[in-house]
Design an enzyme around this catalytic site. Structure first.
Site, PDB file in Angstrom:
ATOM      1  N   TYR A  43       0.843  -1.192   0.000  1.00 35.22           N
ATOM      2  CA  TYR A  43       0.000   0.000   0.000  1.00 35.22           C
ATOM      3  C   TYR A  43       0.873   1.235   0.000  1.00 35.22           C
ATOM      4  CZ  TYR A  43      -4.995  -0.345   0.033  1.00 35.22           C
ATOM      5  OH  TYR A  43      -6.297  -0.466  -0.378  1.00 35.22           O
ATOM      6  N   GLU A  67      -0.503   4.872  -0.496  1.00 42.90           N
ATOM      7  CA  GLU A  67      -1.290   6.083  -0.760  1.00 42.90           C
ATOM      8  C   GLU A  67      -0.424   7.314  -0.604  1.00 42.90           C
ATOM      9  OE1 GLU A  67      -4.444   5.583   1.960  1.00 42.90           O
ATOM     10  OE2 GLU A  67      -5.451   4.125   0.692  1.00 42.90           O
ATOM     11  N   ASP A 115      -5.637  15.071 -25.107  1.00 48.81           N
ATOM     12  CA  ASP A 115      -5.721  13.651 -24.759  1.00 48.81           C
ATOM     13  C   ASP A 115      -5.052  12.921 -25.915  1.00 48.81           C
ATOM     14  OD1 ASP A 115      -6.456  10.984 -24.578  1.00 48.81           O
ATOM     15  OD2 ASP A 115      -8.467  11.408 -23.828  1.00 48.81           O
ATOM     16  N   THR A 156      -2.980   7.264 -22.510  1.00 48.52           N
ATOM     17  CA  THR A 156      -2.907   5.855 -22.122  1.00 48.52           C
ATOM     18  C   THR A 156      -1.449   5.482 -22.142  1.00 48.52           C
ATOM     19  OG1 THR A 156      -3.009   5.268 -24.460  1.00 48.52           O
ATOM     20  CG2 THR A 156      -4.957   4.782 -23.157  1.00 48.52           C
ATOM     21  N   LYS A 190      -1.318   1.914 -25.555  1.00 45.49           N
ATOM     22  CA  LYS A 190      -1.640   1.876 -26.991  1.00 45.49           C
ATOM     23  C   LYS A 190      -0.360   1.952 -27.834  1.00 45.49           C
ATOM     24  CE  LYS A 190      -6.357   3.299 -26.253  1.00 45.49           C
ATOM     25  NZ  LYS A 190      -7.383   4.333 -26.391  1.00 45.49           N
ATOM     26  N   ARG A 201      -1.250  -1.650 -19.236  1.00 45.68           N
ATOM     27  CA  ARG A 201      -2.526  -0.940 -19.249  1.00 45.68           C
ATOM     28  C   ARG A 201      -2.549   0.145 -18.172  1.00 45.68           C
ATOM     29  NH1 ARG A 201      -6.906  -1.963 -21.995  1.00 45.68           N
ATOM     30  NH2 ARG A 201      -5.758  -3.644 -22.975  1.00 45.68           N
TER      31      ARG A 201
HETATM   32  C1  LIG Z   1      -8.490   4.480 -25.525  1.00 47.31           C
HETATM   33  C2  LIG Z   1      -9.115   5.741 -25.190  1.00 47.31           C
HETATM   34  C3  LIG Z   1      -9.904   5.835 -24.028  1.00 47.31           C
HETATM   35  C4  LIG Z   1     -10.189   4.663 -23.133  1.00 47.31           C
HETATM   36  O1  LIG Z   1      -9.114   4.356 -22.358  1.00 47.31           O
HETATM   37  P1  LIG Z   1      -9.151   3.198 -21.228  1.00 47.31           P
HETATM   38  O2  LIG Z   1      -7.716   2.842 -21.113  1.00 47.31           O
HETATM   39  O3  LIG Z   1      -9.982   2.107 -21.739  1.00 47.31           O
HETATM   40  O4  LIG Z   1      -9.647   3.800 -19.993  1.00 47.31           O
HETATM   41  C5  LIG Z   1     -10.419   7.080 -23.726  1.00 47.31           C
HETATM   42  N1  LIG Z   1     -10.197   8.168 -24.489  1.00 47.31           N
HETATM   43  C6  LIG Z   1      -9.448   8.103 -25.619  1.00 47.31           C
HETATM   44  C7  LIG Z   1      -9.225   9.342 -26.442  1.00 47.31           C
HETATM   45  C8  LIG Z   1      -8.903   6.886 -26.010  1.00 47.31           C
HETATM   46  O5  LIG Z   1      -8.195   6.825 -27.140  1.00 47.31           O
END
Ligand SMILES: *Cc1c(COP(=O)(O)O)cnc(C)c1O
Length: 432
Positions: free
Chosen positions: A49, A51, A195, A221, A224, A230
């Site tokens: 843990y 936090e 994003d 993320t 990807k 993940r």
């Molecule tokens: C892949 C993606 C998500 C989802 O991400 P998770 O890892 O499943 O939470 C959200 N927003 C965008 C722009 C993405 O490309």
């Protein structure tokens, strides 16, 4: 140990491993992590843990954990030239919720890419916190070119005066004009957020321009194009650091998953090596070859071309087959793909006309130009066989006709194409 003590689960994992080895993954957003990342992920760090943040924890005995997390942060900073990084977010929701919570008030206005244009439902969906708590106003792509019209974005921003402008996408294949976004945000006094879930890997090595230098806050993320475990992370200018950290913890999340953070550190280290640069360059090369060959075979690509690693391919107006039919046929052949709405799509969200493809996973197996040509050929032949059988069978073009999947002759033809996919997969294993 698992094999002896839980054979049921091991059997399932092995089944999935086999599927991953024997299919070519073209689903945009899926990739393969290294064995080293897998190892760090299952380490004993999961037991602890922690936090809080390095040197400011609510639990004792966090000295080692602090070093692990600091290592991840330092590597990420170096990779993206970021002033501040938070590596704790577990997925999209906590990462982006933390940004909204950290720098906005409920009810504030956010200008973001239109949802009904088939990008990602995360920002602003009426059932997601973003759509419930904030007022999301959309910008669109141009009806002719399907590219973002920055003059239009500016017009909407001047009229709406949003507190935050959001540049993001998950199916847009052209590059972003970050500087113009910055100018617009400055004109209306808005925070600029990006994003970059999809393109982070390409940005890390300068294949695409780095928005971390231009925007106030950037979320991504890690699993990807970065090919990391993940999860998500937030990068921001120093002046937002406190707000962001406080919003992640205790604002949104509690105990951080330090095993995942360790796996992120391993992967950040991999991404700092020159081989990763070769990888991302090849990802883009591969996408261009795939797009070119598909266009030569009469498929339409949204926005006309790809500047990055993905593309949206029209299967309907070129060959009169629907996504539903195409996805099923491609799956039987061993090409994994997924559907996507497109801007101004005349068809319905659950059976649209477009398929989204990406090259990062195939490139992780080191498939290159020759293999992309082969994949384009198999893709085209599959759709042609589908069209041929659909036409003889029903003559109904605009509805999905799943009955053809009972036709033995049709399935036989797909079986032949599958052999070609299997041959490729064997030559390019994921885990040797
Ligand atoms: C892949 C993606 C998500 C989802 O991400 P998770 O890892 O499943 O939470 C959200 N927003 C965008 C722009 C993405 O490309």
């Amino acid at each position: 140990m698992l094999k002896t003590n839980d054979p049921i689960l091991v059997n399932l994992i092995e089944k999935e491993a086999k599927r991953q080895e024997t299919e070519i993954e073209l689903i945009a957003s899926e990739n393969y992590v290294s064995r080293e990342v897998l190892e760090a992920n299952w380490s004993v760090l999961t037991n602890k843990y922690a936090e809080g943040y390095p040197k400011k924890r609510y639990y004792g005995w966090c000295e080692v954990i602090d070093e692990v997390e600091s290592l991840a942060i330092e590597r990420a900073k170096k990779l993206f030239k970021a002033e501040h990084v938070n590596v704790q977010p577990l997925s999209w929701s906590p990462a982006n919720m933390a940004v909204y919570l950290g720098v906005l008030k409920p009810g504030d206005k956010v200008l973001g890419f239109s949802l009904d244009q088939g990008w990602h439902l995360s920002h602003g969906h009426p059932l997601n916190f973003s759509g419930i708590l904030y007022e999301i106003v959309p910008y669109f792509v141009d009806k002719e070119t399907w590219e973002i019209d920055m003059d239009e974005v500016e017009k909407i921003a001047l009229k709406e005066k949003p507190q935050m402008i959001l540049a993001w996408f998950s199916a847009y294949s052209r590059d972003f004009n970050w500087k113009r976004f910055r100018e617009i945000a400055d004109k209306v006094g808005a925070i600029l957020m990006a994003d970059i879930a999809h393109i982070a890997g390409l940005i890390a090595w300068g294949v695409l321009e780095n928005p971390v230098l231009i925007c106030d806050i950037v979320t991504t993320t890690t699993h990807k194009t970065l090919r990391w475990p993940r999860g998500w992370m937030i990068m921001c200018k120093e002046k937002f650091a406190k707000q962001i950290d406080r919003a992640v913890f205790p604002g949104v999340q509690w105990g951080p998953h330090e095993n995942l953070i360790a796996a992120k550190a391993v992967a950040f280290g991999e991404a700092l090596k020159p081989e990763f640069k070769e990888y991302v360059k090849q990802v883009v090369k591969n996408a261009k070859i795939l797009a070119r060959d598909l266009q030569e075979n009469w498929f339409k690509i949204v926005s006309g071309w790809t500047d990055n690693h993905l593309m949206l391919v029209d299967v309907f107006s070129s060959f009169w087959v629907t996504w539903k039919e195409a996805e099923r046929a491609l799956e039987l052949v061993g090409l994994s793909t997924n559907k996507n709405m497109i801007p101004y799509d005349p068809r319905k969200p659950l059976d649209p006309s477009w398929i989204r493809l990406w090259t990062p996973a195939a490139t992780t197996r080191w498939m290159k130009e020759t293999e992309m040509q082969k994949i384009a050929k198999i893709f085209t032949e599959t759709i042609k066989v589908l069209k041929e059988f659909k036409w003889y069978d029903s003559k109904v073009e605009d509805k999905s006709n799943m009955e053809i999947f009972e036709n033995k002759e049709f399935l036989g033809k797909l079986e032949d194409l599958k052999k070609e996919v299997l041959e490729l997969c064997e030559r390019f294993p994921v885990y040797k």
